[in-house]
Scaffold this motif. Structure first.
Motif, PDB file in Angstrom:
ATOM      1  N   GLY A  63      14.333   1.580  -8.092  1.00  0.00           N
ATOM      2  CA  GLY A  63      13.450   1.715  -6.940  1.00  0.00           C
ATOM      3  C   GLY A  63      11.979   1.798  -7.291  1.00  0.00           C
ATOM      4  N   ILE A 216      15.645   5.004  -2.960  1.00  0.00           N
ATOM      5  CA  ILE A 216      15.838   3.557  -2.869  1.00  0.00           C
ATOM      6  C   ILE A 216      17.064   3.135  -3.678  1.00  0.00           C
ATOM      7  N   GLY A 353      12.328   6.964   2.728  1.00  0.00           N
ATOM      8  CA  GLY A 353      13.418   6.672   1.804  1.00  0.00           C
ATOM      9  C   GLY A 353      14.703   7.389   2.149  1.00  0.00           C
TER      10      GLY A 353
END
Length: 487
Positions: A63, A216, A353
């Motif tokens: 991420g 992520i 997120g």
């Protein structure tokens, strides 16, 4: 400032889409050429290996690409540290993947898998080294350089694969294609970025970036699980040959779609992040983006649905005819997921997120359920489940976002409705005309169907609201090709 940002966004879209169209052409050439030189079994083997590679790639990126692009401020030291973190993860994953070759072979009972896994493990090393170089180019809005790198990598990789296939390399041609692309991307990003990282420094903390990246990662793992459950089920229940058919249908539709659609995130994310404190501008950018993606990708996709028969016969050849209904269903699924794609940009640009992770749990559950139920009805049932899932989750996505952040929900629903209506009319016209000219041959079906579908889409301009959409998109297109005045 407003004008400069709008121009940067438009030019970024121009270069990104130009690159992806070029890659799409190369991808289609790859399908046409390699499908005739290789077998469904070869593609089935690659599909199995790439399932594992895809999982590793999520951890390899961690991420941090999104984190570095999205960050309001990123110091040179933080960028250096992120490079070393991504590179270290890449090295570890290369070793892990190498050792997993034998357990994977034991599960699938295909001896060729071992060598493929060993060589493709090098992708983690190559991509780990390239990650922050590529993210830095995106952060600096150097979309022209990224476009050139992507086109070059795709062209070189295809040339390598074709030469290898002609030489009788069989599935190794596909392995070499993957590796060639990774090497070219790494070299291109390093040259274009003109940045050599310094050694890791604890003085520049990246804790906040890693925390964002972890959300992520968790989200991407869920998305990937949902995206690969069909491949796993088809491979385990029906074997490598049906998997090869399924995979080729996927590659014919969803891979080119992803190549065109996904990189637009690199343009949208930095732009939306900059205007998120200005709701009217944010909403205008978002609704315009949905219309651009919806019309620009939706109409071609629905033409694929209507003309799946001649497309498969021309692109893949007679031994792939069982893929025709799967291709048609994938194109419908691609249209539905495209309508929901702008919601993903909102989560990332506003740093949501954790909320994205929670939402993804729900949509992944929907997708897995649909696909598992569909698998009881064969490979075609899996494709039906794949298509039903986004039809359920797409309207849910906008509702979910509207509960956690300001959103132009009504405008997005209305825009999607207009897109779906014109796509339905386009599909009906293209399919009907193609059937009428079927006695004249496959190419006649394709050409006449495309012409009829495009004419049907254009006929929507008699309705005022569609003319307004066309004017807005035309204005954006002019901005894309307009050069910024020298100062």
């Amino acid at each position: 400032m407003t004008s400069d940002l709008a121009h940067s966004a438009a030019r970024g879209v121009f270069f990104t889409l130009a690159a992806q169209i070029a890659k799409l052409v190369l991808q289609l050439l790859s399908v046409v050429i390699l499908a005739r030189l290789l077998t469904p079994h070869d593609y089935g083997l690659l599909a199995i290996v790439l399932v594992v590679v895809g999982i590793g790639e999520i951890f390899r990126d961690f991420g941090l690409t999104t984190a570095s692009i999205q960050a309001p401020v990123l110091t040179t030291g933080q960028r250096d540290n992120l490079f070393w973190i991504n590179s270290a993860i890449g090295v570890v994953l290369t070793g892990v993947m190498f050792l997993l070759a034998w357990p994977i072979e034991a599960v699938v009972d295909e001896p060729e898998i071992v060598g493929m896994v060993h060589w493709l493990s090098l992708l983690f090393l190559l991509n780990g080294l390239a990650t922050q170089h590529r993210a830095n180019l995106a952060r600096e809005l150097k979309f022209k350089a990224l476009a050139a790198i992507d086109i070059t990598a795709a062209a070189v990789a295809l040339a390598v694969a074709v030469v290898a296939a002609l030489a009788g390399a069989e599935y190794w041609a596909l392995v070499l294609q993957q590796l060639a692309s990774g090497i070219v991307v790494l070299v291109g990003c390093v040259i274009a970025g003109r940045w050599l990282p310094r050694w890791y420094s604890r003085a520049d903390s990246v804790r906040q970036l890693i925390n964002f990246g972890w959300n992520i990662v968790a989200t991407n793992l869920l998305v990937y699980a949902g995206s690969q459950i069909d491949t796993i089920l088809v491979g385990l229940k029906f074997g490598t040959t049906p998997l090869g058919l399924y995979n080729r249908a996927y590659q014919l539709v969803m891979t080119p779609l992803s190549q065109v659609r996904s990189p637009t995130k690199n343009v949208a994310l930095p732009v939306l992040a900059r205007v998120q404190e200005d709701p009217p501008r944010f909403n205008n950018y978002l609704t315009s983006a949905q219309l651009m993606l919806g019309y620009g990708l939706g109409i071609p996709l629905i033409l694929v649905t209507a003309l799946a028969d001649p497309i498969v016969r021309i692109m893949l050849g007679p031994k792939w005819l069982d893929a025709i209904p799967i291709v048609a269903l994938f194109a419908v699924a691609g249209l539905l997921t495209t309508l929901a794609f702008v919601g993903y940009w909102v989560y990332l640009s506003r740093g949501l997120g954790r909320q994205l992770f929670l939402y993804t749990i729900v949509t992944t559950t929907i997708k897995i359920t649909c696909i598992v139920v569909g698998s009881f009805y064969g490979v075609l049932g899996v494709a039906v489940g794949f298509t039903i899932a986004p039809a359920i989750s797409w309207p849910l996505s906008l509702f979910w976002l509207s509960r956690i952040t300001p959103m132009p929900t009504a405008r997005l629903y209305a825009g999607a409705g207009r897109i779906l209506a014109v796509c339905a009319w386009t599909c009906a016209a293209a399919w009907g005309v193609s059937l009428l000219v079927a006695p004249w041959g496959t190419w006649a079906m394709l050409v006449a169907g495309v012409a009829a579908g495009l004419a049907a889409a254009a006929s929507a301009l008699v309705i005022p609201i569609y003319r307004r959409d066309a004017r807005n998109l035309t204005a954006f297109a002019r901005l894309m090709v307009k050069r910024r005045p020298r100062t």
